[in-house]
Design a protein around this motif. Structure first.
Motif, PDB file in Angstrom:
ATOM      1  N   UNK A   1       0.858  -1.185   0.000  1.00 39.41           N
ATOM      2  CA  UNK A   1       0.000   0.000   0.000  1.00 39.41           C
ATOM      3  C   UNK A   1       0.894   1.234   0.000  1.00 39.41           C
ATOM      4  N   UNK A   2       0.335   2.374  -0.432  1.00 37.90           N
ATOM      5  CA  UNK A   2       1.142   3.596  -0.523  1.00 37.90           C
ATOM      6  C   UNK A   2       1.290   4.304   0.815  1.00 37.90           C
ATOM      7  N   UNK A   3       0.334   4.087   1.731  1.00 39.81           N
ATOM      8  CA  UNK A   3       0.355   4.889   2.966  1.00 39.81           C
ATOM      9  C   UNK A   3       0.030   4.033   4.182  1.00 39.81           C
ATOM     10  N   UNK A   4       0.546   4.467   5.326  1.00 38.58           N
ATOM     11  CA  UNK A   4       0.374   3.704   6.568  1.00 38.58           C
ATOM     12  C   UNK A   4       0.058   4.669   7.722  1.00 38.58           C
ATOM     13  N   UNK A   5      -0.789   4.211   8.640  1.00 36.21           N
ATOM     14  CA  UNK A   5      -1.027   4.963   9.875  1.00 36.21           C
ATOM     15  C   UNK A   5       0.133   4.695  10.825  1.00 36.21           C
ATOM     16  N   UNK A   6       0.600   5.739  11.487  1.00 28.60           N
ATOM     17  CA  UNK A   6       1.720   5.601  12.421  1.00 28.60           C
ATOM     18  C   UNK A   6       1.249   6.067  13.791  1.00 28.60           C
ATOM     19  N   UNK A   7       1.440   5.224  14.807  1.00 26.08           N
ATOM     20  CA  UNK A   7       1.109   5.613  16.179  1.00 26.08           C
ATOM     21  C   UNK A   7       2.383   5.555  17.012  1.00 26.08           C
ATOM     22  N   UNK A   8       2.354   6.196  18.177  1.00 22.34           N
ATOM     23  CA  UNK A   8       3.519   6.224  19.077  1.00 22.34           C
ATOM     24  C   UNK A   8       4.759   6.787  18.386  1.00 22.34           C
ATOM     25  N   UNK A   9       4.562   7.816  17.582  1.00 25.47           N
ATOM     26  CA  UNK A   9       5.724   8.456  16.957  1.00 25.47           C
ATOM     27  C   UNK A   9       6.607   9.079  18.045  1.00 25.47           C
ATOM     28  N   UNK A  10       7.916   8.874  17.970  1.00 25.16           N
ATOM     29  CA  UNK A  10       8.778   9.507  18.970  1.00 25.16           C
ATOM     30  C   UNK A  10       8.847  11.027  18.817  1.00 25.16           C
ATOM     31  N   UNK A  11       8.518  11.534  17.629  1.00 26.21           N
ATOM     32  CA  UNK A  11       8.441  12.985  17.438  1.00 26.21           C
ATOM     33  C   UNK A  11       6.969  13.377  17.523  1.00 26.21           C
ATOM     34  N   UNK A  12       6.611  14.346  18.362  1.00 22.20           N
ATOM     35  CA  UNK A  12       5.202  14.703  18.455  1.00 22.20           C
ATOM     36  C   UNK A  12       4.665  15.311  17.151  1.00 22.20           C
ATOM     37  N   UNK A  13       3.381  15.171  16.882  1.00 27.55           N
ATOM     38  CA  UNK A  13       2.391  14.428  17.659  1.00 27.55           C
ATOM     39  C   UNK A  13       2.520  12.921  17.410  1.00 27.55           C
ATOM     40  N   UNK A  14       1.938  12.106  18.316  1.00 34.36           N
ATOM     41  CA  UNK A  14       2.141  10.655  18.233  1.00 34.36           C
ATOM     42  C   UNK A  14       1.451   9.975  17.052  1.00 34.36           C
ATOM     43  N   UNK A  15       0.350  10.559  16.575  1.00 32.99           N
ATOM     44  CA  UNK A  15      -0.406   9.903  15.495  1.00 32.99           C
ATOM     45  C   UNK A  15      -0.145  10.619  14.172  1.00 32.99           C
ATOM     46  N   UNK A  16       0.177   9.830  13.159  1.00 33.24           N
ATOM     47  CA  UNK A  16       0.574  10.377  11.865  1.00 33.24           C
ATOM     48  C   UNK A  16       0.132   9.453  10.742  1.00 33.24           C
ATOM     49  N   UNK A  17       0.254   9.937   9.518  1.00 32.52           N
ATOM     50  CA  UNK A  17       0.071   9.106   8.321  1.00 32.52           C
ATOM     51  C   UNK A  17       1.298   9.327   7.461  1.00 32.52           C
ATOM     52  N   UNK A  18       1.861   8.247   6.943  1.00 34.22           N
ATOM     53  CA  UNK A  18       3.102   8.372   6.170  1.00 34.22           C
ATOM     54  C   UNK A  18       3.004   7.573   4.876  1.00 34.22           C
ATOM     55  N   UNK A  19       3.658   8.057   3.830  1.00 33.20           N
ATOM     56  CA  UNK A  19       3.890   7.178   2.687  1.00 33.20           C
ATOM     57  C   UNK A  19       4.790   6.042   3.152  1.00 33.20           C
TER      58      UNK A  19
END
Ligand code: 6PG
Length: 250
Positions: A166-184
């Motif tokens: 898939x092209x994109x993924x949900x990211x949780x617990x990111x060490x850089x704030x904010x914790x919730x992100x979406x990334x290619x």
């Protein structure tokens, strides 16, 4: 086949931002002169990404660009509501996007919690938009790099790195704030003609040299894991290049 990464060093952050802004103008104008199709540009969050866009926007010749044929994407987005000052889109918008005549339909933002049920749902919608509209390769992917070697929202030793298919993924617990992100994903970031790393500051010097070392594993240093099909270039200021060794300087 991908060539070895190029390294270009500028004396300071502003010179680097100006050089990268000028390069962006040139590469886009050149691509638009060669074909009538869209140019897909992937923007980066972080201070360096916005500094480059600000320089790009201040260039007197940027009206040479056919803005209607540019499509903008983000390598990652912080999962925050539209307009939040910490969203990459908001920061890049203040730097450039609000001042150029790009059609709103060409700006492919990642949905936040105000318009999406979850980061997973947002990633799925974004991945589908990439699949439908880009199809093949992005033209240019801009990437800032963290002092831990992260790119987009792909962090060292984080399971989101492993997402495939898939092209994109949900990211949780990111060490850089904010914790919730979406990334290619790595897979999609690597489907790009050109990949440009934009890095400033002595705190990044170790990550830059590790990413350029051929034996480095992307699990440890994600910035080592993305290459462009035609070009991979590291645009650095002198402090960020402090541990690279013998590289070309302007
Ligand atoms: C983000 C970014 C991230 C950023 C790097 C470098 O959403 O935070 O996309 O990957 O590009 O952390 O940021 P700086 O240029 O500010 O150091």
């Amino acid at each position: 086949m991908t060539a070895s990464p190029q390294v270009e060093v500028h004396p300071d952050k502003q010179t680097l931002a100006d050089a990268a802004g000028a390069r962006l103008l040139l590469v886009i104008v050149d691509a638009q002169a060669r074909h009538d199709g869209p140019v897909h540009l992937v923007l980066t969050g972080g201070s360096m990404g916005s500094a480059v866009l600000a320089s790009f926007g201040a260039m007197p010749d940027n009206d040479a660009i056919h803005w209607g044929r540019i499509h903008l994407w983000w390598g990652d987005e912080r999962y925050l509501p539209a307009g939040d000052p910490d969203r990459n889109q908001t920061q890049n918008g203040a730097a450039l996007l609000e001042s150029v005549p790009i059609p709103a339909a060409n700006v492919h933002a990642v949905a936040g919690p105000d318009s999406s049920a979850s980061a997973e749902a947002s990633a799925a919608v974004y991945a589908q938009a990439v699949a439908e509209q880009v199809g093949g390769s992005f033209d240019i992917v801009l990437l800032g790099v963290g002092s831990d070697g992260h790119i987009a929202s792909l962090f060292p030793h984080h399971p989101a790195q492993r997402t495939e298919g898939t092209a994109a993924v949900a990211v949780h617990d990111s060490p850089k704030p904010p914790p919730d992100r979406v990334s290619l994903t790595f897979e999609r970031l690597g489907r790009a003609r050109q990949v440009w790393f934009l890095v400033s500051g002595a705190d990044k010097a170790q990550a830059v040299s590790a990413a350029l070392a051929p034996e480095t594993d992307r699990w440890d240093v994600p910035a080592s894991g993305v290459k462009g099909q035609d070009l991979t270039i590291w645009l650095l200021d002198a402090p960020a290049a402090g541990r690279v060794g013998d590289v070309g300087r302007y």
